[in-house]
Scaffold this motif. Sequence first.
Motif, PDB file in Angstrom:
ATOM      1  N   ARG A 356      -2.240  36.022  -3.748  1.00 19.99           N
ATOM      2  CA  ARG A 356      -2.996  36.927  -5.004  1.00 19.99           C
ATOM      3  C   ARG A 356      -4.117  37.542  -3.636  1.00 19.99           C
ATOM      4  O   ARG A 356      -5.192  36.810  -3.662  1.00 19.99           O
ATOM      5  CB  ARG A 356      -3.364  36.712  -5.208  1.00 19.99           C
ATOM      6  CG  ARG A 356      -3.108  37.585  -6.766  1.00 19.99           C
ATOM      7  CD  ARG A 356      -3.535  36.784  -8.144  1.00 19.99           C
ATOM      8  NE  ARG A 356      -5.114  36.010  -8.274  1.00 19.99           N
ATOM      9  CZ  ARG A 356      -5.532  35.997  -9.902  1.00 19.99           C
ATOM     10  NH1 ARG A 356      -4.713  35.963 -10.335  1.00 19.99           N
ATOM     11  NH2 ARG A 356      -6.884  35.990  -9.887  1.00 19.99           N
ATOM     12  N   ILE A 357      -4.130  38.802  -3.728  1.00 18.14           N
ATOM     13  CA  ILE A 357      -4.647  40.179  -3.162  1.00 18.14           C
ATOM     14  C   ILE A 357      -5.194  41.033  -4.373  1.00 18.14           C
ATOM     15  O   ILE A 357      -4.397  42.472  -4.238  1.00 18.14           O
ATOM     16  CB  ILE A 357      -4.907  40.918  -2.021  1.00 18.14           C
ATOM     17  CG1 ILE A 357      -4.531  39.214  -1.118  1.00 18.14           C
ATOM     18  CG2 ILE A 357      -5.362  41.419  -1.528  1.00 18.14           C
ATOM     19  CD1 ILE A 357      -3.419  39.889  -0.221  1.00 18.14           C
ATOM     20  N   GLY A 358      -6.452  41.329  -5.044  1.00 18.01           N
ATOM     21  CA  GLY A 358      -6.846  42.748  -6.471  1.00 18.01           C
ATOM     22  C   GLY A 358      -5.192  42.548  -7.158  1.00 18.01           C
ATOM     23  O   GLY A 358      -5.032  43.084  -7.752  1.00 18.01           O
ATOM     24  N   GLY A 359      -5.342  41.208  -7.944  1.00 19.99           N
ATOM     25  CA  GLY A 359      -4.265  41.118  -8.863  1.00 19.99           C
ATOM     26  C   GLY A 359      -2.372  41.421  -8.430  1.00 19.99           C
ATOM     27  O   GLY A 359      -2.108  40.650  -8.832  1.00 19.99           O
ATOM     28  N   GLN A 360      -2.360  41.306  -7.440  1.00 23.03           N
ATOM     29  CA  GLN A 360      -0.907  41.848  -6.859  1.00 23.03           C
ATOM     30  C   GLN A 360      -0.594  40.767  -5.789  1.00 23.03           C
ATOM     31  O   GLN A 360      -1.720  39.845  -5.316  1.00 23.03           O
ATOM     32  CB  GLN A 360      -0.802  42.983  -5.823  1.00 23.03           C
ATOM     33  CG  GLN A 360      -0.434  44.080  -6.749  1.00 23.03           C
ATOM     34  CD  GLN A 360      -0.577  45.518  -6.296  1.00 23.03           C
ATOM     35  OE1 GLN A 360      -0.823  45.623  -4.335  1.00 23.03           O
ATOM     36  NE2 GLN A 360       0.862  45.947  -6.147  1.00 23.03           N
ATOM     37  N   TYR A 361       0.340  39.665  -5.806  1.00 22.63           N
ATOM     38  CA  TYR A 361       0.997  39.044  -5.568  1.00 22.63           C
ATOM     39  C   TYR A 361       1.687  39.208  -3.788  1.00 22.63           C
ATOM     40  O   TYR A 361       2.855  40.948  -4.647  1.00 22.63           O
ATOM     41  CB  TYR A 361       1.907  38.004  -5.638  1.00 22.63           C
ATOM     42  CG  TYR A 361       1.125  36.920  -6.717  1.00 22.63           C
ATOM     43  CD1 TYR A 361       0.797  35.761  -7.036  1.00 22.63           C
ATOM     44  CD2 TYR A 361       0.803  37.867  -8.426  1.00 22.63           C
ATOM     45  CE1 TYR A 361      -0.668  35.531  -7.878  1.00 22.63           C
ATOM     46  CE2 TYR A 361       0.372  37.031  -9.328  1.00 22.63           C
ATOM     47  CZ  TYR A 361      -0.477  35.813  -8.719  1.00 22.63           C
ATOM     48  OH  TYR A 361      -0.833  35.122 -10.190  1.00 22.63           O
TER      49      TYR A 361
ATOM     50  N   PHE B 359      -5.648  50.860  -7.311  1.00 21.04           N
ATOM     51  CA  PHE B 359      -5.849  50.237  -6.185  1.00 21.04           C
ATOM     52  C   PHE B 359      -5.058  49.389  -6.779  1.00 21.04           C
ATOM     53  O   PHE B 359      -5.377  49.017  -8.021  1.00 21.04           O
ATOM     54  CB  PHE B 359      -7.073  50.206  -6.125  1.00 21.04           C
ATOM     55  CG  PHE B 359      -7.246  49.101  -4.571  1.00 21.04           C
ATOM     56  CD1 PHE B 359      -7.175  49.475  -3.444  1.00 21.04           C
ATOM     57  CD2 PHE B 359      -7.406  47.557  -5.288  1.00 21.04           C
ATOM     58  CE1 PHE B 359      -6.670  48.060  -2.273  1.00 21.04           C
ATOM     59  CE2 PHE B 359      -7.623  46.425  -4.146  1.00 21.04           C
ATOM     60  CZ  PHE B 359      -7.213  46.933  -3.139  1.00 21.04           C
ATOM     61  N   GLU B 392      -4.182  41.402 -15.305  1.00 26.75           N
ATOM     62  CA  GLU B 392      -3.423  43.072 -14.382  1.00 26.75           C
ATOM     63  C   GLU B 392      -3.003  43.260 -15.145  1.00 26.75           C
ATOM     64  O   GLU B 392      -1.645  42.749 -15.500  1.00 26.75           O
ATOM     65  CB  GLU B 392      -3.376  43.020 -13.322  1.00 26.75           C
ATOM     66  CG  GLU B 392      -3.933  41.107 -12.367  1.00 26.75           C
ATOM     67  CD  GLU B 392      -4.989  42.124 -11.470  1.00 26.75           C
ATOM     68  OE1 GLU B 392      -4.679  43.708 -11.141  1.00 26.75           O
ATOM     69  OE2 GLU B 392      -5.700  42.208 -11.320  1.00 26.75           O
ATOM     70  N   ASN B 505     -10.369  37.602  -9.429  1.00 29.70           N
ATOM     71  CA  ASN B 505     -10.334  37.312  -8.006  1.00 29.70           C
ATOM     72  C   ASN B 505     -11.637  37.152  -7.718  1.00 29.70           C
ATOM     73  O   ASN B 505     -12.783  38.202  -8.331  1.00 29.70           O
ATOM     74  CB  ASN B 505      -9.754  39.009  -7.903  1.00 29.70           C
ATOM     75  CG  ASN B 505      -8.321  39.053  -8.383  1.00 29.70           C
ATOM     76  OD1 ASN B 505      -7.104  38.455  -8.536  1.00 29.70           O
ATOM     77  ND2 ASN B 505      -7.911  40.996  -8.996  1.00 29.70           N
ATOM     78  N   ARG B 509     -11.923  40.923  -4.642  1.00 30.91           N
ATOM     79  CA  ARG B 509     -10.788  41.551  -4.351  1.00 30.91           C
ATOM     80  C   ARG B 509      -9.405  40.667  -4.974  1.00 30.91           C
ATOM     81  O   ARG B 509      -9.382  39.633  -5.305  1.00 30.91           O
ATOM     82  CB  ARG B 509     -10.556  41.491  -2.725  1.00 30.91           C
ATOM     83  CG  ARG B 509     -11.600  42.188  -2.203  1.00 30.91           C
ATOM     84  CD  ARG B 509     -10.806  42.870  -0.743  1.00 30.91           C
ATOM     85  NE  ARG B 509      -9.527  42.362   0.127  1.00 30.91           N
ATOM     86  CZ  ARG B 509      -9.207  43.650  -0.143  1.00 30.91           C
ATOM     87  NH1 ARG B 509      -9.382  44.446  -0.535  1.00 30.91           N
ATOM     88  NH2 ARG B 509      -7.614  43.407   0.410  1.00 30.91           N
TER      89      ARG B 509
END
Lengths: 367, 509
Positions: A356-361, B359, B392, B505, B509
């Motif tokens: 998970r980076i910046g909320g994205q998987y 982003f 998110e 996070n 990040r």
Amino acid sequence: MQNVEEKMYACWLDHVPGLWRTQKNALLKMLGTPSEMYKLSENEIKHLLGRDKAEIWMNFKKENSPQKVYEVLKREGLSYTYYGENEFPKKLMEIPDAPFSIYYKGSLPEENAPMVAMIGARRYSEYGRCMAEYFADRLSGNGIGIISGMAMGIDGISQRAALRAGGRSYGVLGSGADVIYPNSNKDLYDALCLQGGVISESVPGTQPIAALFPQRNRIISALADVVLVVEAREKSGTSITVDMALEQGREVYVIPGRCTDALSYGCNKLLRQGANAAVTPEDILEDMGWQNSGGVKRQKKIKLTEVAESICKILEVTPKTQDEILIELRKRKYTYLVSEVCQGLLELEMKGIAERIGGQYHLLYVV
Amino acid sequence: MYCKVLTGAINGIESYIASVEVDVSTGLPGFEMVGLLGHEVREARERVKVALKNTGIQIPATKITVSITPADMRKEGAAYDLPIAVAVLIALGNIPMEYVEDTVIIGELGLNGEIRSVKGVLPIVRKAKEAGCKRCIVPILNYAEAAIIEEIDVVGVASLEETITYLTQTEEQRMKWETMVEKPQNDGKQEMELDFADLNGQEGVRRAVEIAAAGFHHILMVGPPGSGKTMVAKRIPTILPDLTMEESLEVSTIYSVAGMLHGSGGLMKKRPFLDPHHTISEQALAGGGRIPKPGVISLAHRGVLFLDEMPEFRRSALEILRQPLEDKRVHIARTYGSFIYPADFMLVAAMNPCPCGYFPDRNRCTCSENEVKRYMHKISGPILDRIDIAIEAPKVDIRQLSAQTQNESSAQMKERVMEARARQEVRFKDSSYRFNSELKGADIREYCPLEQAEQEFMEQVFNRMNLSARSYHKLIKVARTIADLDGADKITQAHLGEAVCYRMNEGGR
């Protein structure tokens, strides 16, 4: 001892303001040794370089002795070598606009050690980051040195990954070798000095200005056997480096990206123009005839739960946030509860399949 | 002749009973007022004189001395007008003194004798009851809030004349007196009810919000512009448990002190929802002024404080939240003393992931790595540390927006929240805790024990995710709430696993 003295004279000469690199190189070629150059009389200089430069030269000579200049260098912990000297990298002598001097901290790349220059944008995507880390890790794992510009973005990521893998890495700076830029890379700078080197053509103390960077790029590509482009926009400094690499006769490899990604546009364009595609690090190793110690490691099939499996299928296309994954799952008529999906995501993370980076998987590799 | 009338005053959110003493004697005619009085109280002299005249009462040329006690407390506000007027009337012999025994009188006078509303009536009436007073005379506009307090006779008056009429009656007539209050008009047409049913999709956010509401956890929503963060936040009060009577009184007291209780029919029955604009000053947020008024964080007590575009708030303003987030109250010190206002709110924060908002979608986002980092760092670590849940919010698909789907309503969600709330009540029946989110230090281990297998699982997660020790407690608290929603007594791996997904996070990040 003779050697050190010659170094001193060369270094002194490099510090004389207003001299072009070509002039220095030509003088050296003509006179043979730096000490001969130091001994030139005012009239001779006037004759060779013109009145203005002669005046600057003589003034500089009055105020600064070679010993003094070299002392300052040593105090900063810098080493020095000049064109034609034994230490001077042979790869740099091959190129048409070879630098006159090289200042460095740590060490210089070994003569025959295989080197890959990894270059890319300062702004990068997660894909670029993953790829840079992956390639740097595998290449240095196979004993390949990684050369880059120690800049923000792909440069720093690649070099950090290389150092983590225990390999050697060299940073070529646009500023003086004692000037750390960007400041946030202080840790990297220190690590490079221990596990490789920091190299610059500029006089110590030179501040990073934009004009110096394209010149520094020619050294990056010259020191490498292969230039690997990780990520590049359509117009970027990367293309300058690639042009130089081609002029210098270096191999250019490109990591392909998706057609729609702005950050892969430059890469794909290079591919279209005939650059080599680097789909795996092993591609480079094989093509270059560097032995591949690790062999292509195929990930073993990992047993996953049903949820995790279906999430994997969704993440294969693009990285997604938790809610986007939920939406995709619903589209595919799955009825997992939110809590179940969370479980699945955690499972993937724990097994090192997703991150998970910046909320994205992100899927780290295809299962 | 000397007389004394009781009145009430507020000091911060605390109230106290004060008394107005008046002496009328022969001497050089004049109207003197003493007792550490603020400007508004001094000006009462003119208002009282004129109001009495316009009510048809002539003040004879005598020396009138007014003293308001306790003399060492600074008096502010116009609520002393009416008690002064009544005291003067008694001193002049117009009203018998025994008629105002055990009666607290508050109200501001207009020049024509009408009585205007004042602040802090609710706490004053409550104090009066505690002090053993029998009756309160309050402005009719404040009657609704005063009438909340039972077991004390509350009388609403509209004018000085009416006050005199009331006071000069016999005791029997007084018992029959009924305050004529207009019923609030807006009962029939309530403002548009917000409901989670209006929200298409956003399952993950829904779930996170439900957990946050069940355990009163602070929550941070991160998402691109137009991902419905505000829409979600505004609906959070609809799934929070109803205010208990005690809570309702607390909230009403704050609003009464702030003079914001009109038109709500007296008691605040709904949980407050406050969404200050990001230009808000520190004073407005925490409470400010020479004698501080309750700030936004106090007005959001027991409710939701929504900070939209959190990084755009002034850093100094955000830092103010630190103490209230920890202590559930805010302490303000001024020249005239220090004041404590309650501030136990649920923080709901929303922000974009970067200055441009897109982003990590690199095709749209043009921010550099540093810009993204800097944006995240605008919110200090200590504040982020106190937020338990991060989620998110994805950009919403146009198809989703227009789809006619059957969405879960607030009522359904609230039902589950109430069940979780009930479980917490049982758990905390012997302690001062109310929600899982309040748990601290050693109590976490006591109330949220983990079994061997879960403990090991947590260790694995920690090593893998490289989490900080701070996140550990947050995680367990959230897992406890998830288990409560699940109706489970024990925290299982599944609960912990879901809680991990709501972690912040790390490193921005």
